[in-house]
Design a protein around this motif. Structure first.
Motif, PDB file in Angstrom:
ATOM      1  N   VAL A 303      48.799  36.023  53.340  1.00 26.23           N
ATOM      2  CA  VAL A 303      47.598  35.196  53.187  1.00 26.23           C
ATOM      3  C   VAL A 303      47.185  35.077  51.722  1.00 26.23           C
ATOM      4  O   VAL A 303      46.872  33.993  51.242  1.00 26.23           O
ATOM      5  CB  VAL A 303      46.428  35.766  54.031  1.00 26.23           C
ATOM      6  N   LEU A 304      47.182  36.200  51.007  1.00 24.03           N
ATOM      7  CA  LEU A 304      46.756  36.147  49.600  1.00 24.03           C
ATOM      8  C   LEU A 304      47.942  35.860  48.677  1.00 24.03           C
ATOM      9  O   LEU A 304      47.768  35.735  47.465  1.00 24.03           O
ATOM     10  CB  LEU A 304      46.061  37.452  49.214  1.00 24.03           C
ATOM     11  N   ASP A 305      49.137  35.742  49.270  1.00 17.21           N
ATOM     12  CA  ASP A 305      50.336  35.356  48.517  1.00 17.21           C
ATOM     13  C   ASP A 305      50.583  36.276  47.317  1.00 17.21           C
ATOM     14  O   ASP A 305      51.076  35.839  46.273  1.00 17.21           O
ATOM     15  CB  ASP A 305      50.203  33.885  48.054  1.00 17.21           C
ATOM     16  N   VAL A 306      50.193  37.546  47.465  1.00 18.92           N
ATOM     17  CA  VAL A 306      50.305  38.497  46.352  1.00 18.92           C
ATOM     18  C   VAL A 306      51.774  38.732  45.979  1.00 18.92           C
ATOM     19  O   VAL A 306      52.627  38.930  46.840  1.00 18.92           O
ATOM     20  CB  VAL A 306      49.632  39.836  46.729  1.00 18.92           C
ATOM     21  N   LYS A 307      52.017  38.685  44.676  1.00 17.98           N
ATOM     22  CA  LYS A 307      53.348  38.992  44.137  1.00 17.98           C
ATOM     23  C   LYS A 307      53.172  40.057  43.066  1.00 17.98           C
ATOM     24  O   LYS A 307      52.128  40.097  42.409  1.00 17.98           O
ATOM     25  CB  LYS A 307      53.950  37.735  43.521  1.00 17.98           C
ATOM     26  N   PRO A 308      54.183  40.912  42.886  1.00 16.73           N
ATOM     27  CA  PRO A 308      54.029  42.012  41.929  1.00 16.73           C
ATOM     28  C   PRO A 308      53.623  41.546  40.534  1.00 16.73           C
ATOM     29  O   PRO A 308      52.849  42.217  39.855  1.00 16.73           O
ATOM     30  CB  PRO A 308      55.417  42.658  41.907  1.00 16.73           C
ATOM     31  N   GLU A 309      54.101  40.389  40.100  1.00 13.29           N
ATOM     32  CA  GLU A 309      53.814  39.959  38.729  1.00 13.29           C
ATOM     33  C   GLU A 309      52.437  39.292  38.586  1.00 13.29           C
ATOM     34  O   GLU A 309      52.040  38.914  37.498  1.00 13.29           O
ATOM     35  CB  GLU A 309      54.928  39.041  38.206  1.00 13.29           C
ATOM     36  N   ASP A 310      51.689  39.202  39.678  1.00 15.86           N
ATOM     37  CA  ASP A 310      50.374  38.553  39.636  1.00 15.86           C
ATOM     38  C   ASP A 310      49.295  39.417  38.987  1.00 15.86           C
ATOM     39  O   ASP A 310      49.390  40.635  38.974  1.00 15.86           O
ATOM     40  CB  ASP A 310      49.870  38.288  41.068  1.00 15.86           C
ATOM     41  N   THR A 311      48.251  38.721  38.518  1.00 19.03           N
ATOM     42  CA  THR A 311      46.980  39.395  38.270  1.00 19.03           C
ATOM     43  C   THR A 311      46.046  38.865  39.339  1.00 19.03           C
ATOM     44  O   THR A 311      45.764  37.668  39.414  1.00 19.03           O
ATOM     45  CB  THR A 311      46.441  39.074  36.864  1.00 19.03           C
ATOM     46  N   TYR A 312      45.641  39.786  40.171  1.00 16.36           N
ATOM     47  CA  TYR A 312      44.944  39.418  41.391  1.00 16.36           C
ATOM     48  C   TYR A 312      43.530  39.968  41.324  1.00 16.36           C
ATOM     49  O   TYR A 312      43.318  41.103  40.896  1.00 16.36           O
ATOM     50  CB  TYR A 312      45.737  40.016  42.566  1.00 16.36           C
ATOM     51  N   TRP A 313      42.554  39.146  41.746  1.00 12.50           N
ATOM     52  CA  TRP A 313      41.170  39.623  41.639  1.00 12.50           C
ATOM     53  C   TRP A 313      40.372  39.340  42.904  1.00 12.50           C
ATOM     54  O   TRP A 313      40.131  38.184  43.248  1.00 12.50           O
ATOM     55  CB  TRP A 313      40.470  38.978  40.442  1.00 12.50           C
ATOM     56  N   CYS A 314      39.978  40.418  43.566  1.00 14.57           N
ATOM     57  CA  CYS A 314      39.032  40.312  44.663  1.00 14.57           C
ATOM     58  C   CYS A 314      37.715  40.838  44.120  1.00 14.57           C
ATOM     59  O   CYS A 314      37.609  42.003  43.749  1.00 14.57           O
ATOM     60  CB  CYS A 314      39.505  41.138  45.854  1.00 14.57           C
ATOM     61  N   ALA A 315      36.717  39.962  44.062  1.00 15.25           N
ATOM     62  CA  ALA A 315      35.454  40.324  43.405  1.00 15.25           C
ATOM     63  C   ALA A 315      34.462  40.984  44.355  1.00 15.25           C
ATOM     64  O   ALA A 315      33.264  40.879  44.182  1.00 15.25           O
ATOM     65  CB  ALA A 315      34.842  39.084  42.744  1.00 15.25           C
ATOM     66  N   ALA A 316      34.971  41.677  45.366  1.00 12.58           N
ATOM     67  CA  ALA A 316      34.074  42.409  46.271  1.00 12.58           C
ATOM     68  C   ALA A 316      33.772  43.781  45.670  1.00 12.58           C
ATOM     69  O   ALA A 316      34.225  44.103  44.582  1.00 12.58           O
ATOM     70  CB  ALA A 316      34.752  42.573  47.629  1.00 12.58           C
TER      71      ALA A 316
END
Ligand code: 6R9
Length: 664
Positions: A303-316
């Motif tokens: 769903v969040l399409d997370v990949k190791p090379e990402d910078t991912y931000w959940c602002a919770a």
């Protein structure tokens, strides 16, 4: 060229087109690179259920392979991947280091005043081991519950992973909760260890958190050992008091320690998370190691399409389930870079988040509709100041999103190039349940989408019969899933009562999960969640029990009776409205009102602060003596009052409405 309002004509045309558009295709540029793109996945999961969930388990590294996928012999006490053994901290740290990612950033943290800290996977592992060794030295053993009462500082996920490493379940208490709320949770979990901090920043002010923790500890019925993180340095005296250890000293003493990750059974508890329910007592939701981690990793990927090379931000905030699943466990299990921000989105200015996205080249941003409604109110000039082109996916969670806010988010943050996933789920579900898959499904603003592959969600009437598309009914989930809660802590009976009793047929061993939400479904199988059908409010995406607030108010000297309901609120979604009857001799003064507001903040926290306190001589009641909450809600929202003829005291309604108009 401009129209009369001074806006460029193209802009106006764009807005008009967006306003009418009801479905949105996932952008081609996204689909090309998405983790999951084959629409056949829905059928595959259905045909191969429950073995389909091996795909989620396969995202993890197991010490010992599980025997079966699902054991449903003792339903609804399901077991997922039983007999399998693994460690959550190993899965979130060691294996990435072993696979060559030791210098990849695991956590990128930013404090409110602008200081930054980056932990590579190797650094994070080292500090987790040092703190795990410290906890052991303090006497923490496998299965001891450790309470973490901390704001958004890196030591919070570090402490979570340190607990996971030694098999001690954590119970994180949201830092905004009051001292009383901390005590209730520590007593309920019989937790003898607390990790907290001296303070943190909010809108530039240093808040004294330790004082609140100390006050909470005075309400704990058993002995507690406390560790305190020095977040504020010289800003606040770092007062340890008796029985408290300094986090920095402990970690320094144990630097270089090597702590073997404890091999946990898949069904061993990973953590407890307290959440609000219908009664005054918060519920201790129990999540386990294998199913929860597999499910959060799987949904982060799909769903969040997370990949190791990402910078991912959940602002919770990590103090809520969203932060547990989608700041800490899901993203770290996949080896990506997860961002953490300490402060508020409008400090020092209303473009703080957009500045953060630009500077860190954030790929994915996941937030709540209440935040989006604030951004909308502040206006697009703030995001327009920044280059947000690094974004490829947006998400929302926590409450229904209205199509206007959805479209604003789509256009002004996503530049019409990012899919939006509107994800419905709960503390109890552990991870996402209903949402589009961003590389597959078209999006319909306001509707979360179809249930995820493997999730059998239905809309039924009060008898449990499926309702026709377009009609409102109750949301149910008709088969189990790996991320589900296993029980309520020390309370199997309440677990059955709260979630299973309503729609299950115990005699034929058919178990149906009831999340206590209303919903409808359309002809394409898209679910629109309408909101809670129990006495739980959703204020700014946070769950608050009306009973909890009512008992706080009734506990205040001079108050005879109270009814708390939710009223519509432009930004918060719902706001707390309190209708209060005073005892004879108490006066409805501003001072009394202030005492009530403070009483609620003391019992729960500022998030539960009433928007209005309306004094009345009576509450509207049915002939059988039940408070007509619907009517009080209508008054709070300024809606039509409707039929009052079934009331025992219809004359009171006008009086309350008049008072409310003055008091709010
Ligand atoms: C993850 C989380 C759960 C309640 C849930 C529902 C509401 C959450 C939603 C949504 C409509 C969405 N909710 N996501 N309603 N659309 N996408 O928020 O957990 O704090 O336990 O709240 O939030 O009412 O029952 P939690």
């Amino acid at each position: 060229m401009s129209d009369e309002s001074g806006e460029p004509e193209v802009e106006v045309e764009l807005e008009a087109r967006l306003e009418e558009q009801e479905t949105f295709e996932p952008p081609e540029s996204f689909v090309e690179q998405a983790n999951v793109t084959d629409p056949g996945i829905y059928e595959e999961f259905e045909e191969d259920w429950p073995e389909c969930w091996e795909r989620a388990a396969d995202l993890l590294s197991w010490n010992e392979a599980y025997g079966t996928v699902l054991n449903d012999e003792n339903a609804p006490f399901y077991e997922w991947f039983p007999d399998g053994k693994l460690n959550a901290s190993y899965n979130c740290l060691d294996r990435h280091v072993e696979e060559g990612a030791k210098n990849r950033a695991a956590i990128k943290w930013e404090g409110e005043l602008g200081e930054t800290r980056t932990y590579t996977y190797n650094e994070l592992l080292n500090e987790v081991e040092a703190f795990a060794a410290s906890l052991r030295d303090l006497g923490v053993e496998e299965d001891d519950v450790v309470t973490l009462y901390m704001p958004m500082i890196p030591e919070l996920p570090i402490a979570m992973l340190a607990c996971a490493r030694i098999g001690a379940p954590h119970s994180v208490v949201f830092a905004g909760f009051s001292a009383d709320a901390l005590a209730t949770r520590m007593n309920s979990a019989e937790s003898e260890y607390l990790v907290t901090c001296d303070g943190y920043y909010r809108r530039g002010d240093a808040l004294n958190h330790k004082q609140k923790a100390d006050k909470g500890l005075r309400g704990v019925e058993h002995g507690v050992q406390t560790v305190v993180v020095d977040r504020l340095g010289d800003e606040l005296t770092h007062f340890l008091g008796n029985d408290a250890y300094d986090y920095g000293e402990l970690v320094a003493e144990h630097e270089g320690a090597s702590v073997e990750p404890v091999s946990r059974d898949a069904e061993d508890m990973l953590f407890l998370m307290y959440t609000s329910g219908t009664t005054g007592e918060p519920k201790g939701v129990k999540h386990t190691t294998g199913g929860y981690l597999a499910y959060t990793a799987w949904t982060s990927r799909a769903v969040l399409d997370v990949k190791p090379e990402d910078t991912y931000w959940c602002a919770a905030d990590i103090g809520w389930i969203t932060g547990h699943s989608y700041i800490v466990y899901g993203p770290l299990a996949l080896g990506t870079t997860t961002m953490m921000y300490e402060g508020t989105p409008d400090y020092p200015e209303k473009d703080r988040l957009w500045e953060l996205i630009e500077r860190n080249r954030v790929d994915t941003f996941y937030t709540a509709p209440t935040a989006i409604r604030s951004f909308m109110k502040w206006g697009e000039t703030y995001p327009d100041r920044h280059d947000l082109s690094s974004l490829r996916l947006l998400g929302t969670v926590g409450e229904p999103i209205n199509p206007r806010a959805w479209k604003w988010y789509y256009k002004h943050i996503g530049n019409e190039e990012c899919p939006i996933v509107d994800t419905w789920w709960q503390t109890e579900t552990g991870g996402m349940m209903i949402t589009t898959l961003p590389g597959i499904n078209e999006m319909k603003p306001g509707s979360a989408g179809p249930p995820l592959p493997g999730i059998d969600a239905r809309i039924v009437d009060s008898e449990g019969e499926t309702v026709d598309p377009g009609n409102a009914g109750y949301l149910t989930v008709n088969n189990p899933w790996p991320g589900m809660l296993r029980t309520l802590y020390n309370n199997d009976e309440r677990f059955i009562q709260e979630y299973w009793q309503e729609y299950s047929d115990e005699d034929s061993d058919e178990w149906v999960y009831f999340p206590e939400d209303g919903a409808k479904i359309d002809d394409d199988g898209y679910v629109t969640v309408l909101g809670r059908v129990d006495d739980v409010l959703n204020v700014s995406g946070h769950r608050l029990g009306t009973m909890e607030i009512e008992s706080a108010i009734v506990g205040i000297g001079g108050v005879a009776e109270a009814a708390v309901v939710g009223g519509d609120h432009e930004v918060k979604g719902e706001a707390v409205y309190a209708y209060v009857i005073l005892e004879d001799g108490s006066e409805p003064t501003d001072e009394m009102r202030e005492r009530i507001v403070e009483g609620v903040e003391d019992a729960i926290g500022p998030i539960a602060r009433p928007e209005a306190v309306v004094f009345t001589s009576e509450l509207p009641k049915t002939r059988s003596g039940k408070i007509m909450r619907r009517l009080l809600e209508n008054i709070a929202s300024g809606d039509e009052l409707g039929d009052t003829s079934t009331l025992r005291n219809p004359e009171i309604v006008d009086e309350i409405a008049e008072r409310a108009a003055v008091d709010t």
